[in-house]
Structures are given as structure tokens and as C-alpha cells.
Design a protein around this motif. Structure first.
Motif, PDB file in Angstrom:
ATOM      1  N   GLY A  42       0.820  -1.210   0.000  1.00 57.94           N
ATOM      2  CA  GLY A  42       0.000   0.000   0.000  1.00 57.94           C
ATOM      3  C   GLY A  42       0.851   1.256   0.000  1.00 57.94           C
ATOM      4  O   GLY A  42       0.594   2.211  -0.757  1.00 57.94           O
ATOM      5  N   GLU A  64       8.249  -4.761  -7.215  1.00 59.00           N
ATOM      6  CA  GLU A  64       7.623  -5.630  -6.208  1.00 59.00           C
ATOM      7  C   GLU A  64       8.113  -7.062  -6.421  1.00 59.00           C
ATOM      8  O   GLU A  64       7.997  -7.595  -7.517  1.00 59.00           O
ATOM      9  CB  GLU A  64       6.095  -5.540  -6.344  1.00 59.00           C
ATOM     10  CG  GLU A  64       5.302  -6.628  -5.644  1.00 59.00           C
ATOM     11  CD  GLU A  64       5.627  -6.783  -4.149  1.00 59.00           C
ATOM     12  OE1 GLU A  64       5.667  -5.764  -3.437  1.00 59.00           O
ATOM     13  OE2 GLU A  64       5.859  -7.931  -3.723  1.00 59.00           O
ATOM     14  N   ASN A  72       1.549  -7.159   3.562  1.00 56.68           N
ATOM     15  CA  ASN A  72       0.638  -6.787   4.651  1.00 56.68           C
ATOM     16  C   ASN A  72      -0.587  -6.022   4.173  1.00 56.68           C
ATOM     17  O   ASN A  72      -1.639  -6.077   4.816  1.00 56.68           O
ATOM     18  CB  ASN A  72       1.381  -5.936   5.680  1.00 56.68           C
ATOM     19  CG  ASN A  72       2.451  -6.730   6.388  1.00 56.68           C
ATOM     20  OD1 ASN A  72       2.395  -7.957   6.427  1.00 56.68           O
ATOM     21  ND2 ASN A  72       3.430  -6.044   6.941  1.00 56.68           N
ATOM     22  N   VAL A  73      -0.444  -5.308   3.053  1.00 53.64           N
ATOM     23  CA  VAL A  73      -1.601  -4.520   2.613  1.00 53.64           C
ATOM     24  C   VAL A  73      -2.802  -5.422   2.344  1.00 53.64           C
ATOM     25  O   VAL A  73      -3.960  -5.008   2.529  1.00 53.64           O
ATOM     26  CB  VAL A  73      -1.257  -3.644   1.380  1.00 53.64           C
ATOM     27  CG1 VAL A  73      -1.020  -4.479   0.127  1.00 53.64           C
ATOM     28  CG2 VAL A  73      -2.356  -2.619   1.135  1.00 53.64           C
ATOM     29  N   THR A  77      -6.243  -6.366   9.149  1.00 49.71           N
ATOM     30  CA  THR A  77      -7.643  -6.388   9.594  1.00 49.71           C
ATOM     31  C   THR A  77      -8.358  -5.060   9.319  1.00 49.71           C
ATOM     32  O   THR A  77      -9.444  -4.821   9.835  1.00 49.71           O
ATOM     33  CB  THR A  77      -7.728  -6.740  11.089  1.00 49.71           C
ATOM     34  OG1 THR A  77      -6.734  -6.023  11.795  1.00 49.71           O
ATOM     35  CG2 THR A  77      -7.531  -8.223  11.317  1.00 49.71           C
ATOM     36  N   LYS A 373      -3.971   2.016   8.092  1.00 53.41           N
ATOM     37  CA  LYS A 373      -4.715   3.272   8.214  1.00 53.41           C
ATOM     38  C   LYS A 373      -3.901   4.470   7.730  1.00 53.41           C
ATOM     39  O   LYS A 373      -4.440   5.494   7.349  1.00 53.41           O
ATOM     40  CB  LYS A 373      -5.142   3.495   9.678  1.00 53.41           C
ATOM     41  CG  LYS A 373      -3.974   3.770  10.611  1.00 53.41           C
ATOM     42  CD  LYS A 373      -4.457   4.103  12.004  1.00 53.41           C
ATOM     43  CE  LYS A 373      -4.426   2.916  12.922  1.00 53.41           C
ATOM     44  NZ  LYS A 373      -3.061   2.495  13.313  1.00 53.41           N
TER      45      LYS A 373
END
Ligand SMILES: Cc1cc2nc3c(=O)[nH]c(=O)nc-3n(C[C@H](O)[C@H](O)[C@H](O)COP(=O)(O)OP(=O)(O)OC[C@H]3O[C@@H](n4cnc5c(N)ncnc54)[C@H](O)[C@@H]3O)c2cc1C
Length: 421
Positions: A42, A64, A72-73, A77, A373
Motif C-alpha cells: 500500500g 515488487e 501486509n496490505v 484487519t 490506516k
């Protein structure tokens, strides 16, 4: 590129879905770019997007090692909030929430940001004081927050364990109504599509295996798809930060890699309208319900260092116990899947967004298990740092040298013990 809209969905329905174009290209690497971003999670994709959008730069590649959304993106959760207590973090995360609020429009991609509200429960009078202080800090910084008592929580979520002999009696909660969740992989895809549309090359299956250096500055990367020269290189590889930065010659960083697991249950009818979290001695738990009905939840780190994207069974039991302690109605729910991601845990629990001792090499890391976030603000400010070669006001406090100078931003007051943050 074709814009997504209700009309486009309707028209393609009539045309047998034949008119859609690829969401992003699959180009061959060029031998040279102005900027290479290492890591297509992200943060890396958002950085490329804002470099193109805000700074008009086009000659950019995101490299990438695997596929977009494999890190993790796509494993988190998805909780988005700005209920921080320390200066700098408060402003940074609130800027991120503001970017989230317009992100779907900005990207023309439905990231499914759902501002359903988040409750942080407390269970002791001391914890109530701490949470009240946090709520006051938020309000003083222009971020809305509400302090609820037991009845207030019960009105919103009637089926938590409010019994007198509950393991963690619920004395109340701090509610942030603008907090919520988003669809994690849609965020990666939305930023990828937006960056590609502005000319960024997204190179998947392209692992950085070394760095080119001349006279104390970075001049490119060696990858599994060949050498790519670059005027500037930004690193945003989350749990792989230590490994990748060592290849650049920075052997020691205030980061440890840990694992965090996440869990999703079988789909249920609507059960939980809010994001709920709590932390108490011996328990840490957060839960929300996805739009497909699955209960999405998690708890603590696995407490040992590893690069493996899988977790251990004792934590599964721990998380299940924490769930049952607060929400006994979950007892008969079946677990559908669980997985783990590798976390870049920093020594003060706060991120690093910084120039490095090597010229033209920039670092974005240390997001611990709270970086989803931050994705839009991280990309926005990291792009600004790379484009202007100096941190803006919101970025400056998060520099790497704060650990040398003693300006730790220790939100939890745990000291330099990364697994406790
Ligand atoms: C189980 C779990 C739950 C979480 N819950 C939340 C939450 O509720 N809310 C929240 O805010 N945050 C949460 N997080 C944290 C959040 O997911 C991360 O902080 C954030 O996603 C990290 O940034 P990223 O998206 O760029 O990382 P990633 O998606 O991991 O991106 C890094 C990329 O770098 C690539 N890479 C690594 N090495 C190389 C190399 N040598 N060459 C090229 N590429 C390389 C990796 O393949 C990876 O795709 C959670 C994380 C996990 C694992």
C-alpha cells in the motif's frame, strides 16, 4: 483508461463485459527511471501515485518481488482510525483519515471505506482515566471523540459480556465515529491503477537483490529482472526493511521483524455494526464484521522474530480466548481462514519516514501493526519527501535520527521494546 461508474457497469452488463480495459499494464523494466520505489504494498503504490499526481513526476517504477497485495496490505484487519494521543501522530493520522474520506473519488476506485465507528473498551478505573485523557487530546486537536459509560456501550452493542463476573468487565469505551474499515486489497489495486494511469511502471515479480552505489549515493537497484538505474530510490518494504536496507549498506536499524496473525470466520448475518477493540493485561483483541459477513479479528504479535508469513498455534488459542472473554456469542462460530504478515516493529512503536545517511535513498518503515490506516498519508508525505529532498512539517518528527537524539514518539510508553508496541 476507462472511468469506473454506475453507467459503465450497466453498459458492460449489456455488452457481455467485453469493454473493460486492464486495471494496470505489465511493462518490461526500463534501464533507467527518475525514481524507483521498492515495495508494491500500500505505501509504495500510494507513494508512486502521489509522486505522479501531486508532483507531476512520470518516470517512476514500483518494483515488487511478488504480486500486488501479497504483503501486509492484503493481510491486515483493515482498521482505520486517528485516535492517537501524542502530538505529531495525532496530526499525521487525522490527515490520513481525511484522505481516506475522499479516496474512492480521488482514485475512481471503490476502496469500500466504511466509517462505522470504532470503540476502544476499558475495564478498570485507571484505564478509564487513560482513555478519557486520550479522548480529550483528540478533541483538543479537532478530532471528534466520545466517552461512553457501560450503558452507552450496551446501547450500541448489546451482545458483549456485561455480566458482573465477566473476565473483563466493560466500564465504557472511547468512540471515534469517523473511524472504520476499508477493503484492503482494493486499496492496493486502486492506488496501482491510479499510478499506472499517470505513467508509473508497476513491475511485479521483480525482487531487489542489491543496490548500485557511487560516491556515497545510491544510483539504482539490482533486481531479478536486471539492473535498473535511478536518480532516487525510496524503500517501503514493511517487514523486509532490515533485510533490504542491509543490502544498501545500512546494517543496523531500530526495527525488528515480527509476525501478526489475522482471522476470519464463516459469514454470519449482521452481528456487529462497529469496530471493537480492547487491551488488558493478558489480552489484546480487535474485531469487525466484513461486508461479506465474516468476523475479522486479531490479537497480539507472535512474540518471536521471523520473516515467515505464517503464525503459531498458541496465539490462535490466545486470540480465541480473548474473543470469548468479550463476545461469548462467538463460541460456536467456525473459523474460515487465518494467516500472518511480517511486521516492521520500531523501537518506539512509531513509523520512520526519512532521508537516510546515503544520498538519494529514502526510507518509509516502522509502521508496526498500524500502517494500513496510514496508507494514503504515508504515500502523500513520502512522495513529498522524495520529490523535494526535505521533510515537510508533518514528516519531520518521524526522521530516523530521532533515535540518536532521544526524541522517541512512544505512544504506549513501553520504551525500546518493539514487541510490546
Ligand atoms: C494480520 C495483520 C493485521 C493488521 N491490522 C491492521 C489494522 O487493522 N489497521 C492498520 O492500520 N494496520 C494493520 N496492519 C498493519 C498494516 O497492514 C501494515 O503496517 C502496512 O500494510 C504496511 O505497509 P505496506 O502496505 O506497504 O506493506 P506490504 O504490503 O507488506 O508491502 C511491502 C512490499 O514490499 C515487498 N518487498 C519486500 N522485499 C522486497 C524486495 N527485496 N524487492 C521488492 N519488493 C520487496 C513485499 O513483497 C511487499 O509486497 C496489520 C498487519 C497484519 C499483518
Amino acid at each position: 483508461m476507462k472511468r469506473y461508474s454506475g453507467w459503465a457497469v450497466f453498459r458492460e452488463g449489456l455488452r457481455g463485459q467485453t469493454g473493460w480495459s486492464r486495471a494496470w499494464r505489465d511493462p518490461e523494466p526500463k534501464s533507467e527511471y527518475d525514481i524507483v520505489i521498492v515495495g508494491g504494498g500500500g505505501h509504495g503504490l500510494a507513494t508512486a501515485y502521489y509522486l505522479a499526481k501531486n508532483h507531476g513526476l512520470k518516470n517512476i517504477a514500483v518494483v515488487e518481488k511478488g504480486w500486488l497485495g501479497g504483503g501486509n496490505v492484503g493481510r491486515n484487519t483493515t482498521i482505520v482510525r486517528s485516535n492517537y494521543a501524542l502530538p505529531h501522530s495525532t496530526e499525521f493520522y487525522e490527515h490520513s483519515v481525511k484522505l481516506w474520506e475522499n479516496l474512492a473519488h480521488d482514485l475512481n476506485y471503490n476502496v469500500m471505506f466504511s466509517q462505522r465507528g470504532q470503540l476502544g473498551l476499558f475495564h478498570t478505573p485507571a484505564a478509564r482515566d487513560a482513555q478519557a485523557k486520550r479522548a480529550n487530546t483528540m478533541v483538543m486537536n479537532g478530532i471528534e471523540a466520545e466517552l461512553l459509560d457501560t450503558e452507552g456501550v450496551k446501547n450500541l452493542i448489546p451482545h458483549l459480556d456485561y455480566s458482573e463476573n465477566a473476565r473483563f468487565p466493560i466500564l465504557g469505551a472511547v468512540l471515534q465515529r469517523r473511524a472504520g474499515t476499508a477493503r484492503h486489497d482494493a486499496v492496493a489495486w486502486g492506488f496501482a491503477r491510479g499510478a499506472d494511469e499517470r505513467g508509473v511502471d508497476i513491475l511485479q515479480n521483480c525482487e531487489v537483490q542489491g543496490f548500485l552505489r557511487e560516491e556515497g549515493r545510491v544510483t539504482g537497484v539490482e533486481t531479478s529482472r536486471g539492473v535498473i538505474r535511478a536518480k532516487k530510490v525510496g524503500v517501503a518494504v514493511a517487514g523486509s526493511t532490515g533485510h533490504v536496507m542491509a543490502m544498501a549498506g545500512i546494517e543496523r536499524l531500530p526495527i525488528e521483524t515480527h509476525k501478526l496473525q489475522a482471522f476470519v470466520s464463516e459469514p454470519l448475518k449482521p452481528l456487529l455494526d462497529y469496530v471493537v477493540s480492547y487491551g488488558a493485561p493478558g489480552a489484546h483483541f480487535y474485531i469487525s464484521q466484513s461486508d461479506k459477513g465474516g468476523m475479522v479479528f486479531g490479537g497480539d504479535l507472535d512474540f518471536y522474530n521471523s520473516y515467515a508469513q505464517r503464525g503459531n498455534l498458541p496465539i490462535v488459542q490466545d486470540v480465541a480466548e480473548s474473543a470469548m472473554a468479550i463476545m461469548p456469542c462467538l463460541g460456536r462460530v467456525k473459523l474460515l481462514r487465518h494467516w500472518a504478515g511480517v511486521m516492521d516493529m520500531s523501537m518506539d512503536g512509531t513509523h520512520i519516514m526519512s532521508k537516510t545517511p546515503i544520498d538519494n535513498l529514502y526510507l518509509n518503515a516502522g509502521w508496526c501493526y498500524g500502517g494500513f490506516k496510514a496508507t494514503p498519508a504515508s504515500g502523500y508525505h513520502f512522495a513529498d519527501l522524495i520529490a523535494n529532498d526535505r521533510p515537510d512539517a508533518l514528516t519531520a518528527p518521524f526522521s530516523l535520527d530521532r533515535f540518536e537524539k532521544g526524541y522517541a514518539i512512544d505512544e504506549k510508553g513501553m520504551g525500546p521494546t518493539p514487541k510490546l508496541h
